[in-house]
Design a protein around this motif. Structure first.
Motif, PDB file in Angstrom:
ATOM      1  N   THR A  72     -45.763  25.695   1.809  1.00 29.00           N
ATOM      2  CA  THR A  72     -45.669  26.186   0.724  1.00 29.00           C
ATOM      3  C   THR A  72     -44.468  27.343   0.307  1.00 29.00           C
ATOM      4  OG1 THR A  72     -47.089  28.105   1.074  1.00 29.00           O
ATOM      5  CG2 THR A  72     -48.138  25.868   0.492  1.00 29.00           C
ATOM      6  N   LEU A  73     -44.462  27.765  -0.723  1.00 24.79           N
ATOM      7  CA  LEU A  73     -43.611  29.023  -1.083  1.00 24.79           C
ATOM      8  C   LEU A  73     -43.902  30.128  -0.061  1.00 24.79           C
ATOM      9  CD1 LEU A  73     -43.349  28.902  -4.948  1.00 24.79           C
ATOM     10  CD2 LEU A  73     -41.522  28.672  -3.245  1.00 24.79           C
ATOM     11  N   ALA A  74     -45.242  30.277   0.361  1.00 25.33           N
ATOM     12  CA  ALA A  74     -45.522  31.503   1.180  1.00 25.33           C
ATOM     13  C   ALA A  74     -44.649  31.347   2.675  1.00 25.33           C
ATOM     14  CB  ALA A  74     -46.910  31.342   1.704  1.00 25.33           C
ATOM     15  N   ASP A  75     -44.611  30.158   3.076  1.00 28.66           N
ATOM     16  CA  ASP A  75     -43.895  29.980   4.397  1.00 28.66           C
ATOM     17  C   ASP A  75     -42.345  30.198   4.011  1.00 28.66           C
ATOM     18  OD1 ASP A  75     -45.769  28.603   6.247  1.00 28.66           O
ATOM     19  OD2 ASP A  75     -45.996  27.254   4.351  1.00 28.66           O
ATOM     20  N   PHE A  76     -41.926  29.931   3.066  1.00 29.78           N
ATOM     21  CA  PHE A  76     -40.464  30.210   2.498  1.00 29.78           C
ATOM     22  C   PHE A  76     -40.274  31.650   2.276  1.00 29.78           C
ATOM     23  CE2 PHE A  76     -39.240  25.893   0.765  1.00 29.78           C
ATOM     24  CZ  PHE A  76     -39.272  25.250   2.074  1.00 29.78           C
ATOM     25  N   ALA A  77     -41.392  32.281   1.780  1.00 30.62           N
ATOM     26  CA  ALA A  77     -41.147  33.780   1.590  1.00 30.62           C
ATOM     27  C   ALA A  77     -41.055  34.327   2.982  1.00 30.62           C
ATOM     28  CB  ALA A  77     -42.217  34.258   0.638  1.00 30.62           C
ATOM     29  N   ALA A  78     -42.008  34.141   3.772  1.00 30.84           N
ATOM     30  CA  ALA A  78     -42.122  34.649   5.180  1.00 30.84           C
ATOM     31  C   ALA A  78     -40.775  34.267   5.776  1.00 30.84           C
ATOM     32  CB  ALA A  78     -43.201  34.188   5.920  1.00 30.84           C
ATOM     33  N   ALA A  79     -40.576  33.025   6.157  1.00 26.75           N
ATOM     34  CA  ALA A  79     -39.253  32.664   6.769  1.00 26.75           C
ATOM     35  C   ALA A  79     -37.945  33.476   6.110  1.00 26.75           C
ATOM     36  CB  ALA A  79     -39.044  31.335   6.891  1.00 26.75           C
ATOM     37  N   SER A  80     -37.836  33.734   5.029  1.00 27.81           N
ATOM     38  CA  SER A  80     -36.775  34.147   4.310  1.00 27.81           C
ATOM     39  C   SER A  80     -36.547  35.846   4.799  1.00 27.81           C
ATOM     40  CB  SER A  80     -36.853  34.482   2.858  1.00 27.81           C
ATOM     41  OG  SER A  80     -36.954  33.113   2.508  1.00 27.81           O
ATOM     42  N   HIS A  81     -37.417  36.564   5.108  1.00 25.83           N
ATOM     43  CA  HIS A  81     -37.732  37.914   5.662  1.00 25.83           C
ATOM     44  C   HIS A  81     -37.404  37.710   7.087  1.00 25.83           C
ATOM     45  CE1 HIS A  81     -38.861  40.312   2.208  1.00 25.83           C
ATOM     46  NE2 HIS A  81     -39.412  39.120   1.686  1.00 25.83           N
TER      47      HIS A  81
END
Lengths: 221, 221
Positions: free
Chosen positions: B159-168
Protein backbone atom coordinates in the motif's frame (compact mmCIF):
# COMPACT_ATOMS: atom_id res chain seq x y z
CA UNK A 1 -19.06 2.40 22.57
CA UNK A 2 -17.04 5.39 21.28
CA UNK A 3 -14.50 7.13 23.50
CA UNK A 4 -12.09 9.88 22.50
CA UNK A 5 -8.84 10.58 24.34
CA UNK A 6 -8.30 14.23 23.62
CA UNK A 7 -6.98 17.51 24.94
CA UNK A 8 -9.34 20.53 24.83
CA UNK A 9 -6.87 22.90 23.14
CA UNK A 10 -5.55 20.32 20.67
CA UNK A 11 -6.74 21.35 17.18
CA UNK A 12 -6.29 17.76 15.95
CA UNK A 13 -8.60 16.50 18.70
CA UNK A 14 -11.11 19.23 17.84
CA UNK A 15 -11.23 18.18 14.18
CA UNK A 16 -12.21 14.63 15.22
CA UNK A 17 -14.71 15.92 17.80
CA UNK A 18 -16.40 18.06 15.12
CA UNK A 19 -16.45 15.15 12.71
CA UNK A 20 -18.03 12.83 15.31
CA UNK A 21 -20.58 15.44 16.39
CA UNK A 22 -21.57 16.28 12.82
CA UNK A 23 -22.17 12.58 12.18
CA UNK A 24 -24.21 12.47 15.42
CA UNK A 25 -22.00 9.84 17.06
CA UNK A 26 -22.14 9.95 20.83
CA UNK A 27 -18.68 9.84 22.31
CA UNK A 28 -17.27 9.83 25.80
CA UNK A 29 -14.54 12.49 26.02
CA UNK A 30 -11.52 11.56 28.14
CA UNK A 31 -9.01 14.32 28.75
CA UNK A 32 -5.47 13.11 28.19
CA UNK A 33 -2.45 15.10 29.34
CA UNK A 34 -0.50 13.42 26.53
CA UNK A 35 2.83 15.11 27.29
CA UNK A 36 2.99 13.23 30.58
CA UNK A 37 3.11 10.03 28.52
CA UNK A 38 2.21 7.40 31.06
CA UNK A 39 2.80 3.77 30.07
CA UNK A 40 -0.90 3.09 29.57
CA UNK A 41 -1.21 5.95 27.13
CA UNK A 42 1.84 4.86 25.13
CA UNK A 43 0.30 1.40 24.82
CA UNK A 44 -2.84 2.91 23.29
CA UNK A 45 -0.84 5.01 20.85
CA UNK A 46 2.87 4.48 20.29
CA UNK A 47 3.05 7.84 18.48
CA UNK A 48 2.28 9.47 21.86
CA UNK A 49 -0.26 11.98 20.57
CA UNK A 50 -3.91 12.91 20.88
CA UNK A 51 -6.55 12.31 19.60
CA UNK A 52 -7.11 8.59 19.98
CA UNK A 53 -10.52 7.19 19.21
CA UNK A 54 -11.59 3.98 20.92
CA UNK A 55 -14.31 2.00 19.20
CA UNK A 56 -15.17 -1.15 21.13
CA UNK A 57 -11.76 -2.50 22.09
CA UNK A 58 -9.90 -0.98 19.11
CA UNK A 59 -7.76 2.16 19.17
CA UNK A 60 -7.47 4.57 16.25
CA UNK A 61 -4.85 7.31 15.99
CA UNK A 62 -3.71 10.06 13.57
CA UNK A 63 -6.50 12.60 13.25
CA UNK A 64 -6.91 12.60 9.45
CA UNK A 65 -6.77 8.78 9.26
CA UNK A 66 -9.53 8.74 11.91
CA UNK A 67 -11.67 11.23 9.96
CA UNK A 68 -11.23 9.24 6.72
CA UNK A 69 -12.19 6.07 8.63
CA UNK A 70 -15.33 7.76 9.92
CA UNK A 71 -16.14 8.83 6.34
CA UNK A 72 -15.65 5.26 5.12
CA UNK A 73 -17.78 3.70 7.85
CA UNK A 74 -20.40 6.38 8.58
CA UNK A 75 -20.73 8.15 5.23
CA UNK A 76 -23.81 10.19 6.12
CA UNK A 77 -23.60 13.17 6.45
CA UNK A 78 -20.53 13.29 4.28
CA UNK A 79 -17.67 15.64 5.05
CA UNK A 80 -15.79 14.81 1.87
CA UNK A 81 -17.34 15.90 -1.43
CA UNK A 82 -18.17 13.44 -4.21
CA UNK A 83 -16.01 14.60 -7.10
CA UNK A 84 -12.35 13.59 -7.12
CA UNK A 85 -11.25 17.19 -7.64
CA UNK A 86 -13.28 18.51 -4.70
CA UNK A 87 -12.04 15.65 -2.50
CA UNK A 88 -8.49 16.59 -3.47
CA UNK A 89 -9.10 20.23 -2.60
CA UNK A 90 -10.53 19.21 0.79
CA UNK A 91 -7.54 16.99 1.61
CA UNK A 92 -5.08 19.61 0.37
CA UNK A 93 -6.58 22.19 2.73
CA UNK A 94 -6.67 19.79 5.70
CA UNK A 95 -2.91 19.32 5.15
CA UNK A 96 -2.50 23.08 4.73
CA UNK A 97 -4.00 23.74 8.15
CA UNK A 98 -2.67 20.71 10.01
CA UNK A 99 0.89 21.05 8.66
CA UNK A 100 1.59 24.59 7.50
CA UNK A 101 -0.82 26.61 9.64
CA UNK A 102 0.06 24.45 12.66
CA UNK A 103 3.81 24.91 12.14
CA UNK A 104 3.64 28.63 11.37
CA UNK A 105 0.84 29.79 13.65
CA UNK A 106 -0.71 27.35 16.17
CA UNK A 107 2.54 25.85 17.45
CA UNK A 108 4.09 29.31 17.68
CA UNK A 109 1.28 31.14 19.47
CA UNK A 110 -0.39 28.36 21.49
CA UNK A 111 2.83 26.44 21.91
CA UNK A 112 4.68 29.35 23.47
CA UNK A 113 1.92 31.12 25.36
CA UNK A 114 -0.27 28.26 26.55
CA UNK A 115 1.45 24.89 26.35
CA UNK A 116 4.70 26.06 27.93
CA UNK A 117 2.71 27.09 30.97
CA UNK A 118 0.54 23.97 31.06
CA UNK A 119 3.47 21.61 30.49
CA UNK A 120 5.85 23.60 32.69
CA UNK A 121 8.54 24.02 30.04
CA UNK A 122 9.62 27.58 30.78
CA UNK A 123 8.91 31.06 29.49
CA UNK A 124 7.56 31.88 26.03
CA UNK A 125 10.10 32.59 23.29
CA UNK A 126 8.99 36.04 22.14
CA UNK A 127 10.51 35.65 18.65
CA UNK A 128 8.23 32.64 18.07
CA UNK A 129 5.21 34.58 19.33
CA UNK A 130 6.04 37.45 16.98
CA UNK A 131 6.50 35.10 14.02
CA UNK A 132 3.14 33.43 14.77
CA UNK A 133 1.34 36.77 15.09
CA UNK A 134 2.76 37.82 11.72
CA UNK A 135 2.00 34.53 9.96
CA UNK A 136 -1.66 34.38 11.02
CA UNK A 137 -2.35 37.53 8.99
CA UNK A 138 -1.11 35.87 5.82
CA UNK A 139 -3.23 32.78 6.54
CA UNK A 140 -6.39 34.82 7.24
CA UNK A 141 -5.81 36.62 3.93
CA UNK A 142 -5.41 33.28 2.15
CA UNK A 143 -8.71 32.10 3.68
CA UNK A 144 -10.39 35.34 2.60
CA UNK A 145 -9.08 34.83 -0.94
CA UNK A 146 -10.62 31.34 -1.01
CA UNK A 147 -13.90 32.42 0.62
CA UNK A 148 -14.45 35.25 -1.83
CA UNK A 149 -14.89 32.59 -4.53
CA UNK A 150 -16.62 29.85 -2.52
CA UNK A 151 -19.21 29.38 0.23
CA UNK A 152 -16.91 27.09 2.22
CA UNK A 153 -13.12 26.69 2.15
CA UNK A 154 -12.90 23.78 -0.29
CA UNK A 155 -15.96 24.62 -2.39
CA UNK A 156 -19.68 25.15 -1.99
CA UNK A 157 -20.13 22.34 0.55
CA UNK A 158 -18.91 22.25 4.13
CA UNK A 159 -16.07 19.71 4.44
CA UNK A 160 -13.31 18.45 6.69
CA UNK A 161 -11.25 21.42 5.43
CA UNK A 162 -13.60 23.80 7.28
CA UNK A 163 -13.36 21.66 10.41
CA UNK A 164 -9.55 21.59 10.24
CA UNK A 165 -9.37 25.38 9.87
CA UNK A 166 -12.02 26.05 12.54
CA UNK A 167 -10.22 23.70 14.94
CA UNK A 168 -7.00 25.72 14.78
CA UNK A 169 -8.76 29.09 14.81
CA UNK A 170 -11.03 28.18 17.73
CA UNK A 171 -8.01 27.19 19.85
CA UNK A 172 -6.36 30.51 19.00
CA UNK A 173 -9.61 32.37 19.67
CA UNK A 174 -9.73 30.85 23.17
CA UNK A 175 -6.66 32.93 23.99
CA UNK A 176 -7.76 35.92 21.86
CA UNK A 177 -5.17 35.45 19.12
CA UNK A 178 -7.47 35.96 16.13
CA UNK A 179 -8.21 39.41 14.73
CA UNK A 180 -11.74 38.83 13.40
CA UNK A 181 -11.85 42.35 12.02
CA UNK A 182 -9.21 41.57 9.44
CA UNK A 183 -11.67 40.00 7.01
CA UNK A 184 -15.46 40.14 6.79
CA UNK A 185 -15.76 36.89 4.79
CA UNK A 186 -13.59 34.95 7.24
CA UNK A 187 -15.61 36.27 10.18
CA UNK A 188 -18.87 35.32 8.44
CA UNK A 189 -17.50 31.85 7.70
CA UNK A 190 -16.47 31.36 11.34
CA UNK A 191 -19.85 32.62 12.60
CA UNK A 192 -21.57 30.03 10.38
CA UNK A 193 -19.45 27.13 11.57
CA UNK A 194 -19.43 28.26 15.20
CA UNK A 195 -23.22 28.23 15.36
CA UNK A 196 -23.50 24.58 14.32
CA UNK A 197 -24.66 22.19 17.06
CA UNK A 198 -21.44 20.20 16.47
CA UNK A 199 -19.46 23.15 17.84
CA UNK A 200 -21.26 23.29 21.21
CA UNK A 201 -18.99 21.12 23.35
CA UNK A 202 -15.96 22.96 21.97
CA UNK A 203 -17.38 26.33 23.03
CA UNK A 204 -17.93 24.89 26.52
CA UNK A 205 -14.24 23.86 26.94
CA UNK A 206 -12.49 25.29 29.99
CA UNK A 207 -8.76 25.09 30.68
CA UNK A 208 -7.75 25.63 34.33
CA UNK A 209 -5.56 28.74 34.58
CA UNK A 210 -6.72 30.12 31.20
CA UNK A 211 -10.01 31.97 31.02
CA UNK A 212 -11.48 31.93 27.52
CA UNK A 213 -11.53 35.26 25.70
CA UNK A 214 -14.86 37.18 26.01
CA UNK A 215 -15.89 36.43 22.42
CA UNK A 216 -14.89 32.75 22.55
CA UNK A 217 -18.30 31.21 23.23
CA UNK A 218 -20.27 34.18 21.91
CA UNK A 219 -22.11 33.38 18.67
CA UNK A 220 -22.50 37.08 17.98
CA UNK A 221 -18.86 38.14 18.25
CA UNK B 1 0.33 15.55 -19.86
CA UNK B 2 1.68 14.79 -16.37
CA UNK B 3 4.63 16.72 -14.96
CA UNK B 4 6.01 16.50 -11.44
CA UNK B 5 7.98 19.30 -9.81
CA UNK B 6 10.10 17.39 -7.33
CA UNK B 7 13.44 17.23 -5.57
CA UNK B 8 15.36 13.92 -5.75
CA UNK B 9 15.99 13.63 -2.00
CA UNK B 10 12.50 14.75 -0.96
CA UNK B 11 10.70 11.73 0.54
CA UNK B 12 7.33 13.36 -0.17
CA UNK B 13 8.23 13.68 -3.86
CA UNK B 14 9.39 10.06 -3.89
CA UNK B 15 6.08 8.81 -2.52
CA UNK B 16 4.23 10.48 -5.42
CA UNK B 17 6.83 9.24 -7.96
CA UNK B 18 6.35 5.66 -6.71
CA UNK B 19 2.59 6.01 -6.83
CA UNK B 20 2.67 7.36 -10.42
CA UNK B 21 5.13 4.67 -11.56
CA UNK B 22 3.16 1.85 -9.94
CA UNK B 23 0.04 3.10 -11.76
CA UNK B 24 2.13 3.24 -14.98
CA UNK B 25 1.55 6.95 -15.54
CA UNK B 26 4.26 8.57 -17.58
CA UNK B 27 5.43 11.77 -16.00
CA UNK B 28 7.97 14.41 -16.87
CA UNK B 29 10.19 15.04 -13.83
CA UNK B 30 11.21 18.65 -13.26
CA UNK B 31 13.74 19.27 -10.51
CA UNK B 32 12.70 22.15 -8.27
CA UNK B 33 15.10 23.77 -5.83
CA UNK B 34 12.07 24.71 -3.76
CA UNK B 35 13.98 26.54 -1.02
CA UNK B 36 14.99 29.21 -3.54
CA UNK B 37 11.27 30.01 -3.87
CA UNK B 38 11.15 31.95 -7.09
CA UNK B 39 7.92 33.79 -7.86
CA UNK B 40 6.87 31.30 -10.53
CA UNK B 41 7.15 28.43 -8.08
CA UNK B 42 5.15 30.23 -5.40
CA UNK B 43 2.39 30.80 -7.93
CA UNK B 44 2.20 27.06 -8.62
CA UNK B 45 2.10 26.24 -4.91
CA UNK B 46 1.55 28.89 -2.27
CA UNK B 47 2.68 26.40 0.41
CA UNK B 48 6.18 26.58 -1.19
CA UNK B 49 6.86 22.84 -1.08
CA UNK B 50 7.50 19.92 -3.40
CA UNK B 51 6.03 17.77 -4.85
CA UNK B 52 3.63 19.52 -7.19
CA UNK B 53 1.90 17.48 -9.84
CA UNK B 54 0.77 19.21 -13.01
CA UNK B 55 -2.03 17.53 -14.94
CA UNK B 56 -2.95 19.48 -18.06
CA UNK B 57 -3.03 23.06 -16.80
CA UNK B 58 -3.93 22.18 -13.19
CA UNK B 59 -1.53 22.07 -10.25
CA UNK B 60 -1.86 19.64 -7.34
CA UNK B 61 0.07 19.93 -4.07
CA UNK B 62 0.37 18.13 -0.68
CA UNK B 63 1.76 14.67 -1.29
CA UNK B 64 -0.94 12.59 0.44
CA UNK B 65 -3.75 14.63 -1.14
CA UNK B 66 -2.09 13.94 -4.53
CA UNK B 67 -1.84 10.19 -3.83
CA UNK B 68 -5.49 10.05 -2.73
CA UNK B 69 -6.47 11.92 -5.91
CA UNK B 70 -4.54 9.42 -8.03
CA UNK B 71 -6.34 6.60 -6.17
CA UNK B 72 -9.71 8.26 -6.85
CA UNK B 73 -9.03 8.86 -10.55
CA UNK B 74 -6.78 5.91 -11.53
CA UNK B 75 -7.90 3.17 -9.15
CA UNK B 76 -6.01 0.33 -10.82
CA UNK B 77 -3.66 -0.93 -9.45
CA UNK B 78 -4.93 0.16 -6.07
CA UNK B 79 -2.54 1.33 -3.37
CA UNK B 80 -5.26 1.59 -0.73
CA UNK B 81 -6.91 -1.64 0.45
CA UNK B 82 -10.66 -2.24 0.18
CA UNK B 83 -11.73 -2.67 3.80
CA UNK B 84 -12.23 0.44 5.91
CA UNK B 85 -9.97 -0.93 8.65
CA UNK B 86 -7.10 -1.67 6.28
CA UNK B 87 -7.51 1.74 4.63
CA UNK B 88 -7.32 3.31 8.08
CA UNK B 89 -4.14 1.37 8.91
CA UNK B 90 -2.58 2.48 5.61
CA UNK B 91 -3.39 6.14 6.24
CA UNK B 92 -2.25 5.93 9.86
CA UNK B 93 1.13 4.62 8.75
CA UNK B 94 1.51 7.21 5.99
CA UNK B 95 1.03 9.86 8.71
CA UNK B 96 3.41 7.97 10.99
CA UNK B 97 6.22 8.16 8.41
CA UNK B 98 5.44 11.56 6.93
CA UNK B 99 4.96 13.26 10.31
CA UNK B 100 6.69 11.36 13.10
CA UNK B 101 9.49 9.59 11.20
CA UNK B 102 10.13 12.77 9.21
CA UNK B 103 10.32 14.95 12.35
CA UNK B 104 12.41 12.50 14.38
CA UNK B 105 14.66 10.98 11.72
CA UNK B 106 14.61 12.34 8.15
CA UNK B 107 14.65 16.04 9.04
CA UNK B 108 17.36 15.44 11.64
CA UNK B 109 19.74 13.30 9.56
CA UNK B 110 19.09 14.53 6.00
CA UNK B 111 18.21 18.03 7.18
CA UNK B 112 21.49 18.53 8.99
CA UNK B 113 23.92 16.55 6.86
CA UNK B 114 22.58 17.04 3.34
CA UNK B 115 20.17 19.94 3.08
CA UNK B 116 22.29 22.37 5.08
CA UNK B 117 25.06 21.85 2.54
CA UNK B 118 22.78 22.01 -0.51
CA UNK B 119 20.88 25.05 0.77
CA UNK B 120 23.97 26.74 2.20
CA UNK B 121 22.56 27.17 5.71
CA UNK B 122 25.68 26.42 7.74
CA UNK B 123 27.19 23.46 9.55
CA UNK B 124 25.26 20.43 10.83
CA UNK B 125 23.99 20.56 14.41
CA UNK B 126 25.54 17.42 15.87
CA UNK B 127 22.93 17.07 18.61
CA UNK B 128 20.25 16.77 15.91
CA UNK B 129 22.32 14.21 14.01
CA UNK B 130 22.75 12.17 17.20
CA UNK B 131 19.03 12.35 18.00
CA UNK B 132 18.16 11.20 14.46
CA UNK B 133 20.64 8.31 14.59
CA UNK B 134 19.11 7.19 17.88
CA UNK B 135 15.48 7.56 16.73
CA UNK B 136 15.90 5.56 13.52
CA UNK B 137 16.66 2.45 15.60
CA UNK B 138 13.33 2.71 17.38
CA UNK B 139 11.53 3.17 14.05
CA UNK B 140 13.26 0.20 12.42
CA UNK B 141 12.25 -1.90 15.42
CA UNK B 142 8.65 -0.71 15.10
CA UNK B 143 8.67 -1.69 11.40
CA UNK B 144 10.13 -5.11 12.32
CA UNK B 145 7.35 -5.57 14.88
CA UNK B 146 4.74 -4.84 12.19
CA UNK B 147 6.44 -6.97 9.52
CA UNK B 148 6.69 -10.00 11.76
CA UNK B 149 2.90 -10.18 11.65
CA UNK B 150 2.25 -8.99 8.08
CA UNK B 151 3.69 -9.30 4.56
CA UNK B 152 3.61 -5.53 4.05
CA UNK B 153 3.51 -2.67 6.56
CA UNK B 154 -0.26 -2.12 6.66
CA UNK B 155 -1.32 -5.73 6.04
CA UNK B 156 -0.89 -8.45 3.44
CA UNK B 157 -1.13 -6.10 0.46
CA UNK B 158 1.40 -3.49 -0.64
CA UNK B 159 0.00 0.00 0.00
CA UNK B 160 0.87 3.69 0.15
CA UNK B 161 2.20 2.97 3.67
CA UNK B 162 5.04 0.93 2.14
CA UNK B 163 5.74 3.70 -0.35
CA UNK B 164 5.81 6.34 2.39
CA UNK B 165 8.25 4.30 4.49
CA UNK B 166 10.42 3.32 1.51
CA UNK B 167 10.57 6.96 0.39
CA UNK B 168 12.09 8.09 3.68
CA UNK B 169 14.39 5.09 4.02
CA UNK B 170 15.66 5.33 0.44
CA UNK B 171 16.63 9.00 0.97
CA UNK B 172 18.49 8.02 4.15
CA UNK B 173 20.07 5.04 2.38
CA UNK B 174 21.46 7.39 -0.30
CA UNK B 175 23.70 8.86 2.40
CA UNK B 176 24.25 5.51 4.17
CA UNK B 177 22.15 6.29 7.23
CA UNK B 178 20.25 2.99 7.45
CA UNK B 179 21.67 -0.02 9.29
CA UNK B 180 20.11 -2.83 7.24
CA UNK B 181 21.63 -5.42 9.56
CA UNK B 182 19.41 -4.36 12.42
CA UNK B 183 16.41 -6.40 11.27
CA UNK B 184 16.15 -9.25 8.78
CA UNK B 185 12.43 -8.67 8.10
CA UNK B 186 12.90 -4.97 7.40
CA UNK B 187 15.79 -5.71 5.04
CA UNK B 188 13.70 -8.33 3.22
CA UNK B 189 10.80 -5.90 2.93
CA UNK B 190 13.08 -3.19 1.50
CA UNK B 191 14.66 -5.66 -0.95
CA UNK B 192 11.16 -6.55 -2.19
CA UNK B 193 10.07 -2.97 -2.71
CA UNK B 194 13.43 -1.83 -4.10
CA UNK B 195 13.29 -4.44 -6.87
CA UNK B 196 9.96 -3.19 -8.22
CA UNK B 197 10.12 -1.46 -11.62
CA UNK B 198 8.49 1.59 -9.98
CA UNK B 199 11.68 2.08 -7.93
CA UNK B 200 14.04 2.31 -10.91
CA UNK B 201 14.15 6.06 -11.48
CA UNK B 202 14.65 6.60 -7.76
CA UNK B 203 17.69 4.33 -7.72
CA UNK B 204 19.10 6.33 -10.65
CA UNK B 205 18.90 9.67 -8.77
CA UNK B 206 22.17 11.59 -8.48
CA UNK B 207 22.75 14.65 -6.33
CA UNK B 208 25.75 16.80 -7.31
CA UNK B 209 28.25 16.80 -4.44
CA UNK B 210 26.78 13.68 -2.80
CA UNK B 211 27.77 10.30 -4.17
CA UNK B 212 25.18 7.64 -3.33
CA UNK B 213 26.27 4.98 -0.84
CA UNK B 214 27.63 1.77 -2.45
CA UNK B 215 24.52 -0.27 -1.60
CA UNK B 216 22.07 2.46 -2.70
CA UNK B 217 21.25 1.15 -6.19
CA UNK B 218 22.30 -2.43 -5.50
CA UNK B 219 19.33 -4.82 -5.42
CA UNK B 220 21.46 -7.40 -3.60
CA UNK B 221 22.59 -5.21 -0.68
Amino acid sequence: MYALYHYPLSPFSRKVRLCLAEKKIEVKLIEERYWEQDADFKRRNPAGKVPILKIGSKFFSESMAICEYLEDTIPDPSLLPRSAEARYETRRLVSWFDDKFYAEVTSKLMGERVFRKIMGTGYPDSSNVKAGAKAIKYHLDYMAWLLEKRRWLAGNEMTLADFAAASHLSCLDYVSDVDWNRSEVVKDWYAKIKSRPAFRTILADQIPGFKPSPQYANLDF
